[in-house]
Design a protein around this motif. Sequence first.
Motif: not given
Length: 63
Positions: A26-38, A49-60
Amino acid sequence: MSANRRFHSVTRIGPVQVGTSYDGRGREKHTAACTAPRCGFSADYDSRAAAELAARTHRCPVR
Protein backbone atom coordinates in the motif's frame (compact mmCIF):
# COMPACT_ATOMS: atom_id res chain seq x y z
CA MET A 1 7.58 -12.69 -9.11
CA SER A 2 5.58 -10.62 -11.56
CA ALA A 3 5.06 -6.94 -10.85
CA ASN A 4 1.60 -6.17 -12.22
CA ARG A 5 1.03 -2.53 -11.34
CA ARG A 6 -1.61 0.01 -12.19
CA PHE A 7 0.08 3.32 -12.91
CA HIS A 8 -1.49 6.74 -12.59
CA SER A 9 -0.04 10.22 -13.06
CA VAL A 10 2.09 9.02 -15.97
CA THR A 11 4.26 11.69 -17.60
CA ARG A 12 6.90 11.54 -20.28
CA ILE A 13 10.27 13.30 -20.05
CA GLY A 14 12.18 12.66 -23.27
CA PRO A 15 12.21 8.90 -23.86
CA VAL A 16 11.56 8.18 -20.15
CA GLN A 17 8.11 7.65 -18.68
CA VAL A 18 7.50 8.39 -15.00
CA GLY A 19 4.49 6.82 -13.29
CA THR A 20 3.08 6.42 -9.79
CA SER A 21 1.70 3.18 -8.37
CA TYR A 22 1.16 1.39 -5.07
CA ASP A 23 3.30 -1.59 -4.04
CA GLY A 24 1.96 -4.73 -2.38
CA ARG A 25 1.97 -3.07 1.05
CA GLY A 26 0.00 0.00 0.00
CA ARG A 27 2.97 2.36 -0.17
CA GLU A 28 3.22 4.82 -3.04
CA LYS A 29 6.12 4.12 -5.40
CA HIS A 30 7.35 6.10 -8.39
CA THR A 31 8.92 4.40 -11.39
CA ALA A 32 11.07 5.82 -14.18
CA ALA A 33 11.44 3.62 -17.27
CA CYS A 34 13.07 4.36 -20.62
CA THR A 35 10.99 3.46 -23.68
CA ALA A 36 13.89 3.47 -26.16
CA PRO A 37 14.52 0.13 -27.90
CA ARG A 38 17.11 -2.07 -26.15
CA CYS A 39 17.80 0.47 -23.38
CA GLY A 40 16.42 -1.42 -20.39
CA PHE A 41 16.59 1.44 -17.86
CA SER A 42 13.99 1.14 -15.12
CA ALA A 43 14.11 2.14 -11.46
CA ASP A 44 11.74 2.58 -8.51
CA TYR A 45 11.91 5.59 -6.19
CA ASP A 46 10.19 6.67 -2.99
CA SER A 47 9.58 10.25 -4.17
CA ARG A 48 8.22 11.66 -7.42
CA ALA A 49 10.99 14.28 -7.49
CA ALA A 50 13.68 11.59 -7.47
CA ALA A 51 12.01 9.71 -10.34
CA GLU A 52 11.70 12.89 -12.41
CA LEU A 53 15.33 13.80 -11.72
CA ALA A 54 16.41 10.35 -12.91
CA ALA A 55 14.30 10.83 -16.06
CA ARG A 56 15.86 14.22 -16.79
CA THR A 57 19.45 13.01 -16.31
CA HIS A 58 19.09 9.61 -18.04
CA ARG A 59 21.31 9.03 -21.04
CA CYS A 60 20.63 5.91 -23.11
CA PRO A 61 23.75 3.79 -23.61
CA VAL A 62 22.28 2.35 -26.84
CA ARG A 63 23.17 4.23 -30.00
